[in-house]
Design an enzyme around this catalytic site. Structure first.
Site, PDB file in Angstrom:
ATOM      1  N   GLY A 102       0.769  -1.239   0.000  1.00 17.54           N
ATOM      2  CA  GLY A 102       0.000   0.000   0.000  1.00 17.54           C
ATOM      3  C   GLY A 102       0.798   1.285   0.000  1.00 17.54           C
ATOM      4  O   GLY A 102       0.224   2.363   0.158  1.00 17.54           O
ATOM      5  N   GLU A 156       4.100  -6.626   1.274  1.00 17.99           N
ATOM      6  CA  GLU A 156       3.576  -6.954  -0.063  1.00 17.99           C
ATOM      7  C   GLU A 156       3.397  -5.721  -0.943  1.00 17.99           C
ATOM      8  O   GLU A 156       2.286  -5.386  -1.309  1.00 17.99           O
ATOM      9  CB  GLU A 156       2.215  -7.622   0.080  1.00 17.99           C
ATOM     10  CG  GLU A 156       2.177  -8.800   1.004  1.00 17.99           C
ATOM     11  CD  GLU A 156       0.779  -9.360   1.173  1.00 17.99           C
ATOM     12  OE1 GLU A 156       0.651 -10.586   1.239  1.00 17.99           O
ATOM     13  OE2 GLU A 156      -0.193  -8.573   1.239  1.00 17.99           O
ATOM     14  N   PRO A 157       4.480  -5.051  -1.281  1.00 18.15           N
ATOM     15  CA  PRO A 157       4.324  -3.874  -2.136  1.00 18.15           C
ATOM     16  C   PRO A 157       3.965  -4.236  -3.575  1.00 18.15           C
ATOM     17  O   PRO A 157       4.464  -5.232  -4.110  1.00 18.15           O
ATOM     18  CB  PRO A 157       5.706  -3.213  -2.079  1.00 18.15           C
ATOM     19  CG  PRO A 157       6.646  -4.304  -1.709  1.00 18.15           C
ATOM     20  CD  PRO A 157       5.887  -5.311  -0.910  1.00 18.15           C
ATOM     21  N   GLY A 158       3.091  -3.480  -4.164  1.00 15.49           N
ATOM     22  CA  GLY A 158       2.751  -3.671  -5.574  1.00 15.49           C
ATOM     23  C   GLY A 158       3.035  -2.381  -6.324  1.00 15.49           C
ATOM     24  O   GLY A 158       4.042  -2.245  -7.036  1.00 15.49           O
ATOM     25  N   ARG A 170      -8.189   4.134 -14.393  1.00 12.63           N
ATOM     26  CA  ARG A 170      -8.113   4.627 -13.011  1.00 12.63           C
ATOM     27  C   ARG A 170      -8.835   5.942 -12.791  1.00 12.63           C
ATOM     28  O   ARG A 170      -9.331   6.204 -11.709  1.00 12.63           O
ATOM     29  CB  ARG A 170      -6.653   4.700 -12.534  1.00 12.63           C
ATOM     30  CG  ARG A 170      -6.052   3.297 -12.383  1.00 12.63           C
ATOM     31  CD  ARG A 170      -4.685   3.310 -11.720  1.00 12.63           C
ATOM     32  NE  ARG A 170      -4.731   3.754 -10.354  1.00 12.63           N
ATOM     33  CZ  ARG A 170      -4.313   4.925  -9.928  1.00 12.63           C
ATOM     34  NH1 ARG A 170      -3.761   5.784 -10.768  1.00 12.63           N
ATOM     35  NH2 ARG A 170      -4.412   5.251  -8.667  1.00 12.63           N
ATOM     36  N   CYS A 199     -16.252   5.645 -25.979  1.00 10.92           N
ATOM     37  CA  CYS A 199     -17.556   6.298 -26.044  1.00 10.92           C
ATOM     38  C   CYS A 199     -18.165   6.469 -24.665  1.00 10.92           C
ATOM     39  O   CYS A 199     -19.204   5.881 -24.347  1.00 10.92           O
ATOM     40  CB  CYS A 199     -18.483   5.483 -26.945  1.00 10.92           C
ATOM     41  SG  CYS A 199     -17.776   5.304 -28.580  1.00 10.92           S
ATOM     42  N   GLU A 200     -17.471   7.224 -23.822  1.00 14.48           N
ATOM     43  CA  GLU A 200     -17.925   7.530 -22.463  1.00 14.48           C
ATOM     44  C   GLU A 200     -17.406   8.920 -22.132  1.00 14.48           C
ATOM     45  O   GLU A 200     -16.225   9.189 -22.338  1.00 14.48           O
ATOM     46  CB  GLU A 200     -17.289   6.574 -21.428  1.00 14.48           C
ATOM     47  CG  GLU A 200     -17.522   5.117 -21.633  1.00 14.48           C
ATOM     48  CD  GLU A 200     -18.872   4.632 -21.141  1.00 14.48           C
ATOM     49  OE1 GLU A 200     -19.506   5.354 -20.337  1.00 14.48           O
ATOM     50  OE2 GLU A 200     -19.292   3.556 -21.595  1.00 14.48           O
ATOM     51  N   TYR A 232      -1.553  -0.920 -11.995  1.00  7.33           N
ATOM     52  CA  TYR A 232      -3.008  -0.880 -12.155  1.00  7.33           C
ATOM     53  C   TYR A 232      -3.456  -0.146 -13.428  1.00  7.33           C
ATOM     54  O   TYR A 232      -4.496   0.494 -13.446  1.00  7.33           O
ATOM     55  CB  TYR A 232      -3.671  -0.279 -10.892  1.00  7.33           C
ATOM     56  CG  TYR A 232      -3.249  -0.991  -9.637  1.00  7.33           C
ATOM     57  CD1 TYR A 232      -3.672  -2.293  -9.397  1.00  7.33           C
ATOM     58  CD2 TYR A 232      -2.400  -0.394  -8.716  1.00  7.33           C
ATOM     59  CE1 TYR A 232      -3.263  -2.975  -8.255  1.00  7.33           C
ATOM     60  CE2 TYR A 232      -1.983  -1.072  -7.576  1.00  7.33           C
ATOM     61  CZ  TYR A 232      -2.422  -2.362  -7.352  1.00  7.33           C
ATOM     62  OH  TYR A 232      -2.007  -3.037  -6.234  1.00  7.33           O
TER      63      TYR A 232
HETATM   64  C1  LIG Z   1      -3.372  -4.944  -3.635  1.00  6.59           C
HETATM   65  C2  LIG Z   1      -2.718  -5.646  -2.526  1.00  6.59           C
HETATM   66  C3  LIG Z   1      -1.385  -5.388  -2.211  1.00  6.59           C
HETATM   67  C4  LIG Z   1      -0.552  -4.348  -2.914  1.00  6.59           C
HETATM   68  O1  LIG Z   1      -1.012  -3.058  -2.726  1.00  6.59           O
HETATM   69  P1  LIG Z   1      -0.199  -1.828  -3.349  1.00  6.59           P
HETATM   70  O2  LIG Z   1      -0.991  -0.647  -2.982  1.00  6.59           O
HETATM   71  O3  LIG Z   1      -0.132  -2.038  -4.805  1.00  6.59           O
HETATM   72  O4  LIG Z   1       1.158  -1.836  -2.712  1.00  6.59           O
HETATM   73  C5  LIG Z   1      -0.798  -6.136  -1.205  1.00  6.59           C
HETATM   74  N1  LIG Z   1      -1.502  -7.075  -0.527  1.00  6.59           N
HETATM   75  C6  LIG Z   1      -2.801  -7.332  -0.806  1.00  6.59           C
HETATM   76  C7  LIG Z   1      -3.511  -8.374  -0.051  1.00  6.59           C
HETATM   77  C8  LIG Z   1      -3.445  -6.630  -1.803  1.00  6.59           C
HETATM   78  O5  LIG Z   1      -4.733  -6.888  -2.056  1.00  6.59           O
END
Ligand SMILES: *Cc1c(COP(=O)(O)O)cnc(C)c1O
Length: 436
Positions: free
Chosen positions: A244, A289-291, A329, A360-361, A389
């Protein structure tokens, strides 16, 4: 724009890695997702070394932020674990040759088929998120003859300061077992089951979070919960604090660096160690868990400007050849982005324009009322921080092809996702015999 060694302006041109953005657009066409391998590697390394300051732990890449085989291989090479949230993502990490012991299977409603696939693949951990899943997984794992390691998703009821749509730990969230509700009995139930092995807890409080205090609060709540479990003789080996971490989208956001992300994880680690000691529990194996933070700023989307419409005193639209099919987004969250005209990137932003898409939105906007250099039809516009994303949320709405992805690594630029053809768009179409 948040410049770095691999994203900068020289002689008025935008560069990504060793390439002029306009050259990439000319070679690969637009719209085009460009991903910077060096940045992904740098952030991954920063996270992994930050975790070493804590001790035993793992950094799992949240695959849903950007899901391709090539980037999964890259992430694995840099020592990352993986979060997957569907059978499809599980299949992807298998194709990438990822060590299944380092895979966490998330999801608030895993289907029976996905549970089977997770067991068959030998995923390290299921992060269980409902009674239905616990029942089913217990039964299936017992049938398979080996207990399945599980973490339990807990809703710590900590509200992070971010957009409402991406908060996941408010009361009544669809995710997790509430820490003041079912969580305690759920863990006890899991411990009593033959097919499951309780290994730890998971929390994920939301996304695009800057504020450390939300994580600190979540750590306090979850370690107090671990203490309650310890009082029942239940050890929590693993604590997964989710992801997050916020990234830079516009001037309103702090300028992040890999070092700063490392600092965030070091802080979480410090807090976990401190709270574990205070609660008198063993320091857990820590997972984060960084995304978004790993891939978000690595991505730049290149577009060609088409139609321009000016409504004096209201709004000037600069329409690009992308839109909500490749970046939904704004439509989902009213997200904000910054952009430049790639061949005039060093000039001042003299106009306020809305980058509109081609769907078309009316809500098909890429970026609303942003400062931009003067743009003309045919110019290449680069939108920043599109690595997370965007591609992973893309669709074929209006039967637009999902743009290809090019990975830039120094002086190399290669497709990691090829362009879709019209044929691809109709690949699964069938016409029943009786119509012929
Ligand atoms: C989406 C998600 C993440 C990653 O979140 P980011 O905001 O992208 O870092 C990590 N863990 C879980 C369970 C998620 O659903």
């Amino acid at each position: 724009m948040n410049t770095r060694d691999t994203l900068f302006v020289k002689d008025n041109d935008l560069y990504i890695g060793g390439f002029k953005a306009t050259d990439l657009a000319a070679k690969f066409g637009t719209p085009l997702y460009v991903m910077d391998a060096a940045y992904i590697a740098e952030v991954a390394d920063a996270f992994v070394s930050a975790m070493k300051t804590y001790g035993e732990g793992g950094v799992a890449f949240a695959n849903k932020a950007f899901a391709t085989v090539a980037t999964a291989k890259l992430a694995a090479k840099h020592g990352l674990w993986f979060d997957v949230v569907s059978g499809g993502e599980l299949y992807l990490v298998k194709q990438a040759g990822v060590d299944m012991k380092k895979v966490l299977f998330h999801g608030n409603n895993k289907t029976p088929r996905e549970i089977d696939e997770g067991i068959a693949a030998g995923v390290g951990y299921f992060v269980v998120d409902s009674f239905n899943e616990i029942e089913l997984l217990d039964k299936k794992a017992a049938e398979a003859g080996a207990p399945q390691d599980v973490l339990v998703r807990i809703n710590p009821l900590v509200t992070a300061h971010t957009y409402e749509a991406v908060v996941t730990a408010a009361p009544g969230s669809k995710f997790g077992f509430a820490v003041d509700g079912d969580a305690f009995e759920t863990v006890k139930d899991i411990v009593s089951r033959k097919g499951l092995r309780f290994r730890g807890l998971h929390v994920h409080i939301g996304s695009q979070i800057y504020d450390h205090s939300s994580y600190d609060r979540a750590v306090e709540v979850i370690t107090a919960f671990m203490r309650r479990l310890a009082d029942e003789g239940i050890e929590t080996d693993i604590l997964d604090m989710g992801g997050g971490y916020g990234i830079y989208y516009t001037e309103k956001d702090p300028h992040f660096t890999p070092r700063r992300y490392a600092y965030t994880v070091e802080n979480i680690g410090r807090k976990v160690a401190e709270c574990a000691e205070k609660e008198g529990i063993r320091k857990p194996f820590l997972i984060v868990e960084p995304g978004r933070s790993i891939v978000g700023e690595a991505g730049v989307t290149l577009y060609t400007v088409g139609a321009i419409k000016d409504f004096p005193g209201i709004r000037k639209y600069v329409a690009v050849d992308g839109g909500m099919f490749e970046n939904p987004r704004y439509a989902l969250y009213e997200s904000e982005y910054s952009a430049v005209v790639a061949s005039r990137a060093g000039e001042p932003e003299t106009e306020t324009v809305t980058l509109a898409g081609k769907c078309c939105e009316s809500g098909d906007i890429v970026a609303k009322d942003i400062p931009l250099q003067h743009a003309e039809t045919g110019d290449i516009v680069a939108v920043f921080s599109t690595g997370a994303y965007n591609y992973s949320m893309a669709s074929n709405y209006n039967l637009n092809a999902v743009p290809p992805v090019v990975l830039v690594d120094g002086d190399r630029a290669d497709y990691i996702v090829r362009p879709q053809t019209y044929e691809d768009l109709l690949r699964n179409n069938e016409v029943p015999d009786w119509m012929n």
